[in-house]
Design a protein around this motif. Structure first.
Motif, mmCIF file in Angstrom:
data_model
loop_
_atom_site.group_PDB
_atom_site.id
_atom_site.type_symbol
_atom_site.label_atom_id
_atom_site.label_comp_id
_atom_site.label_asym_id
_atom_site.label_seq_id
_atom_site.Cartn_x
_atom_site.Cartn_y
_atom_site.Cartn_z
ATOM 1 N N VAL A 189 44.837 44.130 32.838
ATOM 2 C CA VAL A 189 45.269 44.727 34.197
ATOM 3 C C VAL A 189 46.153 46.070 33.716
ATOM 4 C CG1 VAL A 189 46.995 44.477 36.135
ATOM 5 C CG2 VAL A 189 45.562 42.363 35.183
ATOM 6 N N LYS A 216 39.496 57.269 44.696
ATOM 7 C CA LYS A 216 38.385 56.315 44.323
ATOM 8 C C LYS A 216 37.129 57.402 43.678
ATOM 9 C CE LYS A 216 37.682 54.202 48.716
ATOM 10 N NZ LYS A 216 36.998 53.125 49.422
ATOM 11 N N LEU A 236 35.786 53.798 37.174
ATOM 12 C CA LEU A 236 36.676 52.730 37.202
ATOM 13 C C LEU A 236 36.522 51.974 38.384
ATOM 14 C CD1 LEU A 236 40.337 53.830 35.708
ATOM 15 C CD2 LEU A 236 38.774 51.929 34.854
ATOM 16 N N ASN A 237 36.458 50.480 38.565
ATOM 17 C CA ASN A 237 36.442 49.872 39.716
ATOM 18 C C ASN A 237 38.002 49.565 40.243
ATOM 19 O OD1 ASN A 237 33.725 50.105 39.107
ATOM 20 N ND2 ASN A 237 33.321 47.858 39.598
ATOM 21 N N LEU A 238 38.479 50.570 40.983
ATOM 22 C CA LEU A 238 40.075 50.223 41.275
ATOM 23 C C LEU A 238 40.243 49.066 42.184
ATOM 24 C CD1 LEU A 238 40.946 53.928 42.222
ATOM 25 C CD2 LEU A 238 41.835 52.563 40.245
ATOM 26 N N SER A 239 41.184 48.251 41.736
ATOM 27 C CA SER A 239 41.437 46.919 42.234
ATOM 28 C C SER A 239 42.551 47.111 43.330
ATOM 29 C CB SER A 239 41.847 45.810 41.322
ATOM 30 O OG SER A 239 43.120 46.361 40.483
ATOM 31 N N LYS A 240 43.225 48.078 43.409
ATOM 32 C CA LYS A 240 44.106 48.471 44.426
ATOM 33 C C LYS A 240 44.404 50.020 44.383
ATOM 34 C CE LYS A 240 49.192 47.937 45.309
ATOM 35 N NZ LYS A 240 50.544 47.329 44.856
ATOM 36 N N VAL A 241 44.682 50.648 45.816
ATOM 37 C CA VAL A 241 45.160 51.888 45.809
ATOM 38 C C VAL A 241 46.337 51.875 47.097
ATOM 39 C CG1 VAL A 241 44.927 54.351 45.906
ATOM 40 C CG2 VAL A 241 42.985 52.808 45.153
ATOM 41 N N MET A 242 47.307 52.419 46.774
ATOM 42 C CA MET A 242 48.343 52.295 47.880
ATOM 43 C C MET A 242 49.084 53.743 47.934
ATOM 44 S SD MET A 242 51.651 49.713 48.725
ATOM 45 C CE MET A 242 52.361 50.415 47.030
ATOM 46 N N LYS A 279 45.467 50.748 40.648
ATOM 47 C CA LYS A 279 45.540 49.367 39.698
ATOM 48 C C LYS A 279 44.132 49.222 39.214
ATOM 49 C CE LYS A 279 47.911 45.081 39.754
ATOM 50 N NZ LYS A 279 48.567 44.049 40.516
ATOM 51 N N VAL A 288 41.521 46.332 36.716
ATOM 52 C CA VAL A 288 41.434 45.238 35.699
ATOM 53 C C VAL A 288 40.241 46.210 34.703
ATOM 54 C CG1 VAL A 288 41.078 42.896 34.766
ATOM 55 C CG2 VAL A 288 41.876 43.454 36.973
ATOM 56 N N LYS A 322 39.168 48.841 31.291
ATOM 57 C CA LYS A 322 39.462 49.452 29.648
ATOM 58 C C LYS A 322 40.005 50.709 29.494
ATOM 59 C CE LYS A 322 34.828 47.147 28.506
ATOM 60 N NZ LYS A 322 35.618 45.953 27.902
ATOM 61 N N GLU A 371 46.036 56.538 35.380
ATOM 62 C CA GLU A 371 46.925 57.517 35.451
ATOM 63 C C GLU A 371 46.025 58.584 36.412
ATOM 64 O OE1 GLU A 371 46.148 56.265 32.577
ATOM 65 O OE2 GLU A 371 47.719 56.980 30.903
ATOM 66 N N MET A 372 44.980 59.034 36.051
ATOM 67 C CA MET A 372 44.374 60.127 36.460
ATOM 68 C C MET A 372 43.872 59.867 38.197
ATOM 69 S SD MET A 372 44.725 62.173 34.360
ATOM 70 C CE MET A 372 43.998 63.404 35.612
ATOM 71 N N LYS A 387 53.097 53.916 33.699
ATOM 72 C CA LYS A 387 52.003 53.146 33.772
ATOM 73 C C LYS A 387 52.284 52.167 32.983
ATOM 74 C CE LYS A 387 49.271 54.009 30.491
ATOM 75 N NZ LYS A 387 49.501 53.243 29.354
#
Lengths: 163, 163, 163, 163, 163, 163
Positions: E25, E67, E79-85, E104, E106, E108, E112-113, E147
């Motif tokens: 995570v 995204k 990346l498969n973002l699991s959350k964006v706020m 956020k 899960v 590798k 940050e970007m 981070k």
């Protein structure tokens, strides 16, 4: 033939200014081939006629790819293509499939890149759909055949200068 | 070698089910070349060292292109590439530039298409940046060199079957 | 049935946190129809068999569209679809074409939106390809048929609660 | 009404040539509805006024979706839309929300597809934001209402021919 | 602190190999501000409450932008973002609006970007929506706040080394 | 200075109608800076000259980003940019790198957003390529410097009204 136009005097990449160019009808045709095993070649031909439509799928992919050229090629201008056509030919003697893409616009820059991108994406799609049968396929002879329109006028492959 | 996998039993295009495949490290390397006039070849080499950086731009374009493979190739799965590398070599004797792209993932499907797309977009970008000097450039010999990982294991060009 | 999950406690849109969800096989099937004039319906059927392939093109478009769902729907998570399949059926009695899209993933969120987007883009493509013959076509009855996987388990249309 | 225009004489898909068409103001309006449970309908209405803004988000998604029509629909031309507007109406008696999208351009082809795509993406976004409350929502009656501009002139739904 | 990781030993750009990194995570929060004239600031605040919703639109744009980070930043992994706020705060004393984006995954690699891109697109959207009132707006102080996750662990702004 | 133009009379977001505006040459220049540690600053400078080319990569990313502005900013019109140029300057005294982006079009709307987006994506790319050395970098002073063309004519930063 002149200098590279995608760099400024400092040698930095730049999307060159075409504001002063006039909107004229511009057209370009590119070609390319993919060679494959005889087994694979026969399957594509049969599939194209009986059930699985490799070339139909590749044609759609190539057309859609041509429309996205400016997203892929860094210094390419955005163009509103007025026509995209992709045709295939079976080259029996060589177990090759030839793709030709013609792109057209009314705009300020040529459409060579769009025609070449259409060919490349079409060939890649053929590779993707056939790779379970033959991973050794080879894409070749991908080049511009002809362009018309714009200040530089007509260019044809095999004629060593702008006409 | 088997049947086309991108069609179902009705012969309709389908993005095949890879749910049951395991996540393994998969890697693929592809290559391709672009041939050009000696004048153009010299300009690229000089530019690469002195100012205009044709190959640096083509490398970036190829890497970005590889990441977008699944948007371009209709039946290609979305993959989170864990590495993309593109290298170029000047083939002096033939006035050709060779591009090699290695793509890697930890996933359920191979990355052959990503490696090939990286090569194609890199070559197209070279064409775009040099076309003011030579419109007759030709892209050729674009093919898979090697793949590893997954159930089918290692495949190397020139070895006529899966190992 | 609960509360909207795409808003936080301040009522602001948010892409909800699925980090803690487990990766499970998830599948969803959606459907939709497009109704058209009898003349148009006959042309699609004939074309599909003889030459112009409306449904083949719509199938490719729908598959590609499903892959881009997270770019279109603001709060949708990015998903690596492991399968997309689109099938069509001619509803003779009503001059309608029915599209069904099944999407599948191994991931943390469901694929309902991907299945629905696949249907919508397929229907839109049929409209585009036939609009020269009939601009009055109507898309209808677009909905989720079934979903499986994830914590909420199986859902089937016509059964008024999660099972 | 005539023939399908997205196929050439060989029956192959083609992005048709519009180079000779003149740049005129073209506008199209499309509509569609999504029906939902009364509970869900009330939540959207309340949310829209008090905190969570389902329709505000759907409006933005629809506008952005309309701009990407040519990426989604294979044979659709790239258009520089000069206006996109999406409005919603609560249909109380039926627990339905109606979306209307108007698209406009100064260009060589019509914007029917852009208006329809705007509606579809807006409806899909409503579905996405509300599906935690009601998965059985149904999208319906999605169709062109009116188009103006271009050689074929005005077309209005319910009038069985071009005027 | 070490060396640039986006170049190989030849100094060529490369999307670095993260195949061996573990899926953990990872979360990152970035911030940034846009300063504007008092007149403009008041209009945004009023609009946000009464009718035109500048910040609601900017929030959606920022989430969607986050995204698409890997399409914009050449060497960024998908990346498969699991959350964006994304949240906003009015800084009354300075006529500034502050945006904070938390991303956020899960996976590798860190996010940050994605957090920074979410902030940038949100601020750009505010600029776009307000530029008719104030073209002199300035975006500033855009930086990573924190981070967590991955091998390098926690990093917080203002603490001059990885913890 | 007037009212927000991205909302209609109901306060709903809308991509405003520019159909009636004339196609004129429009140009805009924006700037921004990124500050970093002295160690990082020196590495970028050395790399730029000797091997790893941070700014060359950021330039390409910025140009490509500018071309995609209308995909990122919800209410931004699609524009066919006729020129994009990005230049960098090392600000030795402050350990900052300044980016300037000039965008140009012949069209119906201004290109302020394209110039600003080019700057933002270029700065984000510098951040991405250097973040292994310094995560505390800060992007700042991102703003429009000048615009020309269109009905509102010339605007220059620091001059408090349209000229």
């Amino acid at each position: 033939m002149g200098e590279f136009t995608h760099f400024n005097e400092q040698g930095h990449a730049v999307m060159v200014d075409v504001s002063e160019k006039s909107d004229t009808v511009r057209e370009a045709t590119a070609m390319g081939r993919i060679s494959m095993s005889q087994e694979c070649f026969e399957k594509v031909k049969t599939g194209g006629m009986k059930k699985g439509d490799v070339l139909g799928t590749a044609r759609i992919a190539g057309i859609m790819g041509a429309k996205r050229t400016s997203e892929l090629i860094p210094l390419c201008h955005i163009l509103n293509l007025s026509k995209v056509m992709i045709e295939f030919e079976y080259i029996e003697s060589a177990c090759e499939i030839e793709a030709r893409c013609t792109a057209k616009t009314v705009g300020k820059t040529g459409v060579e890149m769009e025609a070449l991108t259409g060919v490349q994406v079409a060939l890649l799609t053929i590779y993707d759909m056939c790779k379970a049968v033959d991973k050794g396929m080879c894409m070749k002879n991908i080049r511009l055949l002809e362009k018309t329109g714009g200040k530089s006028g007509v260019w044809k492959a095999g004629q060593e200068k702008d006409i």
